[in-house]
Scaffold this motif. Sequence first.
Motif, short mmCIF file in Angstrom:
data_model
loop_
_atom_site.label_atom_id
_atom_site.label_comp_id
_atom_site.label_asym_id
_atom_site.label_seq_id
_atom_site.Cartn_x
_atom_site.Cartn_y
_atom_site.Cartn_z
N ALA A 128 0.81 -1.23 0.00
CA ALA A 128 0.00 0.00 0.00
C ALA A 128 0.84 1.27 0.00
CB ALA A 128 -0.96 -0.01 1.19
N GLY A 129 1.87 1.31 -0.83
CA GLY A 129 2.70 2.50 -0.94
C GLY A 129 3.80 2.61 0.09
N VAL A 130 3.86 1.67 1.03
CA VAL A 130 4.93 1.64 2.03
C VAL A 130 5.92 0.56 1.62
CG1 VAL A 130 5.53 1.29 4.45
CG2 VAL A 130 3.37 2.41 3.84
N GLU A 131 7.18 0.95 1.49
CA GLU A 131 8.23 -0.01 1.08
C GLU A 131 9.27 -0.13 2.18
OE1 GLU A 131 11.66 0.16 -2.15
OE2 GLU A 131 9.72 -0.29 -3.07
N LEU A 132 9.57 -1.36 2.56
CA LEU A 132 10.56 -1.63 3.59
C LEU A 132 11.76 -2.32 2.95
CD1 LEU A 132 9.92 -2.77 7.19
CD2 LEU A 132 11.55 -4.08 5.84
N ASP A 133 12.93 -1.73 3.11
CA ASP A 133 14.18 -2.26 2.56
C ASP A 133 14.90 -3.05 3.64
OD1 ASP A 133 16.91 -2.56 1.72
OD2 ASP A 133 16.59 -0.98 0.25
N LEU A 134 14.96 -4.37 3.48
CA LEU A 134 15.57 -5.23 4.49
C LEU A 134 17.08 -5.12 4.53
CD1 LEU A 134 13.41 -8.40 3.74
CD2 LEU A 134 13.16 -6.86 5.69
N HIS A 135 17.68 -4.69 3.45
CA HIS A 135 19.14 -4.58 3.40
C HIS A 135 19.62 -3.29 4.04
CE1 HIS A 135 23.12 -3.72 1.64
NE2 HIS A 135 23.28 -5.03 1.69
N ASP A 136 18.99 -2.18 3.66
CA ASP A 136 19.43 -0.87 4.16
C ASP A 136 18.66 -0.42 5.41
OD1 ASP A 136 21.32 -0.59 2.15
OD2 ASP A 136 19.88 0.33 0.78
N HIS A 137 17.69 -1.22 5.84
CA HIS A 137 16.91 -0.93 7.04
C HIS A 137 16.26 0.45 6.98
CE1 HIS A 137 20.07 -3.84 8.35
NE2 HIS A 137 18.98 -4.49 8.68
N LYS A 138 15.56 0.69 5.90
CA LYS A 138 14.86 1.97 5.77
C LYS A 138 13.45 1.72 5.26
CE LYS A 138 16.50 3.12 1.11
NZ LYS A 138 17.29 4.09 0.30
N VAL A 139 12.59 2.69 5.55
CA VAL A 139 11.20 2.61 5.13
C VAL A 139 10.88 3.86 4.31
CG1 VAL A 139 8.81 2.54 5.90
CG2 VAL A 139 10.55 1.25 7.15
N THR A 140 10.22 3.66 3.20
CA THR A 140 9.81 4.80 2.37
C THR A 140 8.30 4.76 2.20
OG1 THR A 140 10.16 3.53 0.33
CG2 THR A 140 11.99 4.89 1.11
N VAL A 141 7.72 5.96 2.17
CA VAL A 141 6.29 6.11 1.91
C VAL A 141 6.15 6.97 0.67
CG1 VAL A 141 4.10 7.00 2.77
CG2 VAL A 141 5.70 5.92 4.36
N GLU A 142 5.56 6.36 -0.37
CA GLU A 142 5.44 7.05 -1.66
C GLU A 142 6.80 7.60 -2.09
OE1 GLU A 142 2.88 6.68 -3.33
OE2 GLU A 142 1.38 6.10 -1.84
N SER A 143 7.83 6.75 -1.97
CA SER A 143 9.21 7.03 -2.40
C SER A 143 9.96 8.02 -1.52
CB SER A 143 9.25 7.53 -3.86
OG SER A 143 8.69 6.55 -4.72
N LYS A 144 9.35 8.47 -0.41
CA LYS A 144 10.01 9.40 0.51
C LYS A 144 10.45 8.63 1.75
CE LYS A 144 9.34 13.64 3.18
NZ LYS A 144 8.39 14.73 3.55
N VAL A 145 11.75 8.71 2.07
CA VAL A 145 12.29 8.00 3.23
C VAL A 145 11.77 8.64 4.51
CG1 VAL A 145 14.39 7.35 4.49
CG2 VAL A 145 14.39 7.36 1.98
N ILE A 146 11.29 7.80 5.42
CA ILE A 146 10.82 8.30 6.71
C ILE A 146 11.77 7.84 7.81
CG2 ILE A 146 8.42 8.31 5.97
CD1 ILE A 146 8.00 5.82 7.70
#
Length: 217
Positions: A128-146
């Motif tokens: 649903a537009g939230v992407e979690l990167d398991l390698h870099d340990h970051k979360v983005t919402v609509e391509s914006k890092v939070i």
Amino acid sequence: MRLLLVEDDAPLGSGLKQSFQHEGYAVDWVESGKHAVLAFTDCDLVVLDLGLPDMDGLQVLKEIRRKDANKPVLILTARDGIENKVSGLDLGADDYLAKPFEMEELLARVRVLGRRLNSMSSNTIEIAGVELDLHDHKVTVESKVISLSRREYMIAKALMENAGRILSKSQLETKLYEWGEEVSSNTIEVHIHNIRKKLPDGFINTVRGVGYIVRPS
């Protein structure tokens, strides 16, 4: 994800625990085979040294496999002979890394086993537009890092990895906290409240009296 580290070399064990924690894992560290056999049921993945003071690591592996055929086990040992590698893999180890080793390689192998554990084939989870990167340990919402704290990230990761399943407060606490850590009664609620302010409305749902759920898109 919660790891059980079985390593009797105190300096190495301490260093590995810190490195795993830095990557966002909860880590329980034991220094004997006896304690490993008692503790492995609480973890998601075992990193197992073979040269333990009280029993051979391969015997520990046998005991784990006797009770749990699917628990991921990575053997980490100074025994680099091919016969030891074959024995470990034949007894049910999922991977084998000989000492000395590079920490980055160990972390990469743990990530692979973690993805296998969660039936994932990539380093990212997108819902649903939230992407979690398991390698870099970051979360983005609509391509914006939070910006998420380590524990906020771990909660988001646990819920997204288990999308469609309700996770109880105690299940989330198990993934976040190690043995002996004091946990306030409302700690999970506070983390969830803070995460919700950073993610889209309705992304994390409360099932009253049961727990929390992220529904798959």
